[in-house]
Design a protein around this motif. Structure first.
Motif, PDB file in Angstrom:
ATOM      1  N   SER A  52     -12.697  -7.123   8.002  1.00 46.61           N
ATOM      2  CA  SER A  52     -12.106  -7.908   6.919  1.00 46.61           C
ATOM      3  C   SER A  52     -12.009  -9.378   7.306  1.00 46.61           C
ATOM      4  O   SER A  52     -12.326 -10.266   6.501  1.00 46.61           O
ATOM      5  CB  SER A  52     -10.718  -7.372   6.561  1.00 46.61           C
ATOM      6  OG  SER A  52     -10.781  -6.045   6.097  1.00 46.61           O
ATOM      7  N   ARG A 130      -3.022  -5.670   3.195  1.00 50.23           N
ATOM      8  CA  ARG A 130      -4.204  -5.226   3.952  1.00 50.23           C
ATOM      9  C   ARG A 130      -5.352  -4.893   3.004  1.00 50.23           C
ATOM     10  O   ARG A 130      -6.507  -5.238   3.273  1.00 50.23           O
ATOM     11  CB  ARG A 130      -3.844  -4.001   4.790  1.00 50.23           C
ATOM     12  CG  ARG A 130      -5.054  -3.347   5.442  1.00 50.23           C
ATOM     13  CD  ARG A 130      -4.659  -2.313   6.461  1.00 50.23           C
ATOM     14  NE  ARG A 130      -4.156  -2.947   7.668  1.00 50.23           N
ATOM     15  CZ  ARG A 130      -3.839  -2.283   8.782  1.00 50.23           C
ATOM     16  NH1 ARG A 130      -3.955  -0.980   8.827  1.00 50.23           N
ATOM     17  NH2 ARG A 130      -3.407  -2.926   9.841  1.00 50.23           N
ATOM     18  N   SER A 131      -5.048  -4.233   1.895  1.00 49.89           N
ATOM     19  CA  SER A 131      -6.098  -3.893   0.935  1.00 49.89           C
ATOM     20  C   SER A 131      -6.727  -5.139   0.333  1.00 49.89           C
ATOM     21  O   SER A 131      -7.951  -5.218   0.184  1.00 49.89           O
ATOM     22  CB  SER A 131      -5.513  -3.005  -0.170  1.00 49.89           C
ATOM     23  OG  SER A 131      -6.491  -2.691  -1.135  1.00 49.89           O
ATOM     24  N   ARG A 134      -9.176  -6.964   2.645  1.00 49.47           N
ATOM     25  CA  ARG A 134     -10.476  -6.296   2.687  1.00 49.47           C
ATOM     26  C   ARG A 134     -11.255  -6.537   1.392  1.00 49.47           C
ATOM     27  O   ARG A 134     -12.441  -6.860   1.417  1.00 49.47           O
ATOM     28  CB  ARG A 134     -10.294  -4.794   2.916  1.00 49.47           C
ATOM     29  CG  ARG A 134     -11.604  -4.026   2.881  1.00 49.47           C
ATOM     30  CD  ARG A 134     -11.450  -2.584   3.286  1.00 49.47           C
ATOM     31  NE  ARG A 134     -10.584  -1.831   2.398  1.00 49.47           N
ATOM     32  CZ  ARG A 134     -10.439  -0.509   2.443  1.00 49.47           C
ATOM     33  NH1 ARG A 134     -11.083   0.192   3.350  1.00 49.47           N
ATOM     34  NH2 ARG A 134      -9.640   0.104   1.615  1.00 49.47           N
ATOM     35  N   PRO A 349      -2.699  -2.645  -5.071  1.00 49.15           N
ATOM     36  CA  PRO A 349      -3.910  -2.272  -4.330  1.00 49.15           C
ATOM     37  C   PRO A 349      -3.579  -1.512  -3.050  1.00 49.15           C
ATOM     38  O   PRO A 349      -2.690  -1.903  -2.296  1.00 49.15           O
ATOM     39  CB  PRO A 349      -4.559  -3.631  -4.019  1.00 49.15           C
ATOM     40  CG  PRO A 349      -3.973  -4.583  -5.007  1.00 49.15           C
ATOM     41  CD  PRO A 349      -2.593  -4.104  -5.278  1.00 49.15           C
ATOM     42  N   GLY A 350      -4.291  -0.414  -2.807  1.00 47.73           N
ATOM     43  CA  GLY A 350      -4.175   0.323  -1.553  1.00 47.73           C
ATOM     44  C   GLY A 350      -2.891   1.094  -1.374  1.00 47.73           C
ATOM     45  O   GLY A 350      -2.548   1.471  -0.238  1.00 47.73           O
ATOM     46  N   GLU A 385      -3.857   2.557  -8.788  1.00 44.59           N
ATOM     47  CA  GLU A 385      -3.475   1.394  -7.987  1.00 44.59           C
ATOM     48  C   GLU A 385      -3.560   0.087  -8.766  1.00 44.59           C
ATOM     49  O   GLU A 385      -2.761  -0.828  -8.529  1.00 44.59           O
ATOM     50  CB  GLU A 385      -4.372   1.313  -6.749  1.00 44.59           C
ATOM     51  CG  GLU A 385      -4.171   2.455  -5.774  1.00 44.59           C
ATOM     52  CD  GLU A 385      -5.089   2.373  -4.575  1.00 44.59           C
ATOM     53  OE1 GLU A 385      -4.869   3.126  -3.603  1.00 44.59           O
ATOM     54  OE2 GLU A 385      -6.035   1.548  -4.599  1.00 44.59           O
ATOM     55  N   GLN A 445     -13.674   4.120  -1.044  1.00 38.25           N
ATOM     56  CA  GLN A 445     -12.494   3.646  -0.317  1.00 38.25           C
ATOM     57  C   GLN A 445     -12.811   3.368   1.155  1.00 38.25           C
ATOM     58  O   GLN A 445     -11.942   2.880   1.880  1.00 38.25           O
ATOM     59  CB  GLN A 445     -11.370   4.691  -0.383  1.00 38.25           C
ATOM     60  CG  GLN A 445     -11.043   5.191  -1.760  1.00 38.25           C
ATOM     61  CD  GLN A 445     -10.523   4.116  -2.689  1.00 38.25           C
ATOM     62  OE1 GLN A 445      -9.832   3.195  -2.249  1.00 38.25           O
ATOM     63  NE2 GLN A 445     -10.832   4.217  -3.971  1.00 38.25           N
TER      64      GLN A 445
END
Length: 487
Positions: A52, A130-131, A134, A349-350, A385, A445
């Motif tokens: 990432s 974190r999502s 990325r 997200p995530g 999400e 994913q």
């Protein structure tokens, strides 16, 4: 005259210097595509953080490079859609609504101003952050790939990158099945039957293999119709054999089913024009018939030698217990039940795992009796999400990529062999396969699969220009094997 030549040389050197930073960025994007599947498929936390970060730096460098080149990235309608998605995602990160406690497996609501209630939010800041790191890097990678796929030389580089990545993962997986953990890749861990190459879960490896093999097949057909390099042709045929054996040896039932479906799709799209092109050309037709027969026999033999019996056992387990099928249905029912709560902008997200565990703790009757990190249904997880707004935009990108690949493939379809048509058909086949796989597993994913999907989307969305269409029509009207059209 000499002055004009000097000015021309100066202009050319200036253009080269302006485009040099962009070339470096593009090479970096190709390296990320190759390396990520080897870093444990991009499934471990440290590999996700590392890749990432690299993608974010590449994206920033690409923006600078495009500024130096004096132009915007050529990405079409993807640009505004992805900008809206990034805005929604980062707005959710900046508006946490709860915090997830991993020990208690419960979401604890946070106090927040009333004016922020209508904004996108997330049920856990760390997961969403974190999502989004990325996804922002992946969007930047998509811009880079879309921009470079418009140039024939770089488009060919992407095709070879996807091909070599798929073949290397296939070779690693087969070596693993025959010789154990080669090079101590998994650091001495006992490997279950579901491990394949750098992927702990076999279905993710199967998704990657089904993404890559159509391009190996496309290059092989091109080598018969165009090339005179016998070594290249032999290596490509070995690559096809390797990919076929790897898909069979991999114990993913979804991978097996989709492999069979995609072969039928692929044959229907490219074989008729190829056979018309080589009919009567003995130097092509006879070796092709012989090598095809040998490849089928050798592929079957390799699969039996390397563990096809284990795949057969997996199919028997499915017919007797149907455990995974029932779990997937239960997970889908859970997602459908929570969609009204997700609303327009989703849980963030995530954050699927946090929502799943929270509901499992507070209302255990609503969830399967397992801990699920992913929903095994990418469409429903995305809607959960991102909500109907963000999820709808992600689905629109997927459907738009499929439509663009089919449209460009249709525009380049000719009675006789066309390299560009074959490669667009490969992109359409690959995207169809991963879209179907995403309805029963979670390949979209997984970072190691995502980078390959980005490359294939870029290839599929490359619209042929008027010159390519004109050359294609001219060659078709001549009633012979088309003159080479640069891939």
């Amino acid at each position: 005259m000499a002055g004009l030549m000097h000015m021309s040389a100066v202009v050319k050197s200036h253009v080269v210097l302006r485009n040099l930073p962009l070339g470096v960025v593009r090479v970096g994007a190709l390296l990320v595509t190759v390396v990520t599947p080897w870093l444990y498929g991009g499934t471990l936390d440290w590999t996700i953080d590392l890749i990432s970060t690299v993608m974010l730096w590449l994206s920033a460098a690409a923006l600078v490079a495009w500024a130096i080149a004096g132009r915007l990235p050529k990405v079409g309608w993807i640009l505004p859609v992805t900008l809206v998605l990034m805005a929604l995602g980062w707005a959710a990160v900046l508006n946490p609504q709860a915090k997830f406690d991993e020990k208690l497996m419960i979401l604890f609501p946070l106090e927040r101003p009333t004016w922020s209630a209508w904004l996108p939010g997330t049920v856990d800041l760390e997961m969403a952050m974190r999502s989004m790191r990325r996804l922002t890097g992946l969007i930047g990678l998509l811009w880079i790939m879309l921009d470079m796929a418009r140039e024939s030389g770089w488009r060919k580089a992407i095709i070879w990158t996807v091909t070599l990545t798929g073949c290397s993962v296939a070779a690693h997986g087969i070596a693993q099945k025959t010789a154990g953990d080669v090079w101590n890749y998994w650091e001495g861990r006992t490997l279950p039957i579901t491990v394949f190459a750098g992927f702990w879960y076999h279905a993710n490896a199967a998704a990657l293999l089904n993404l890559c093999w159509p391009f190996v097949a496309a290059l092989t057909l091109e080598s018969f119709a165009r090339g005179r390099n016998q070594l290249k042709r032999a290596l490509l045929m070995a690559g096809i054999l390797l990919m076929m054996a790897a898909v069979i040896v991999n114990v993913s039932k979804a991978g097996h089913m989709l492999f069979a479906v995609l072969i039928v799709v692929w044959i229907g799209l490219v074989l008729p024009s190829f056979l018309r092109s080589v009919t009567g050309v003995d130097e092509i037709r006879r070796p092709l018939m012989i090598t095809t027969s040998l490849m089928i026999l050798a592929g079957g033999g390799l699969a039996l030698a390397f563990g096809a019996d284990k795949a057969h056992v997996r199919w028997q387990e499915m017919s007797m217990k149907r455990m995974q099928t029932e779990s997937r249905y239960a997970s889908a029912r859970f997602c459908l039940g929570e969609l009204p709560r997700a609303g327009l902008t989703g849980f963030g997200p995530g954050t699927f795992e946090a929502v799943f565990l929270d509901v499992g703790t507070t209302h255990p009757e609503k969830v399967p009796d397992q801990r699920w990190r992913f929903a095994h249904q990418d469409t429903l997880q995305t809607l959960l999400e991102w909500g109907w707004l963000g999820g709808g935009l992600w689905i629109a990108i997927g459907l738009g990529a499929l439509r663009a690949a089919y449209r460009s493939m249709h525009q380049l379809r000719q009675p006789f062999f066309s390299s560009r048509h074959v490669f667009q058909a490969a992109a359409f086949t690959s995207l169809t396969g991963v879209a179907l796989h995403a309805q029963m597993d979670f390949p979209l994913q997984i970072l190691g699969v995502q980078v390959i999907v980005v490359a294939v989307v870029a290839l599929g969305m490359t619209v042929p220009d008027q010159q390519e269409r004109r050359r294609s029509r001219t060659a078709s009207s001549e009633g012979k094997i088309q003159q080479p059209i640069t891939a």
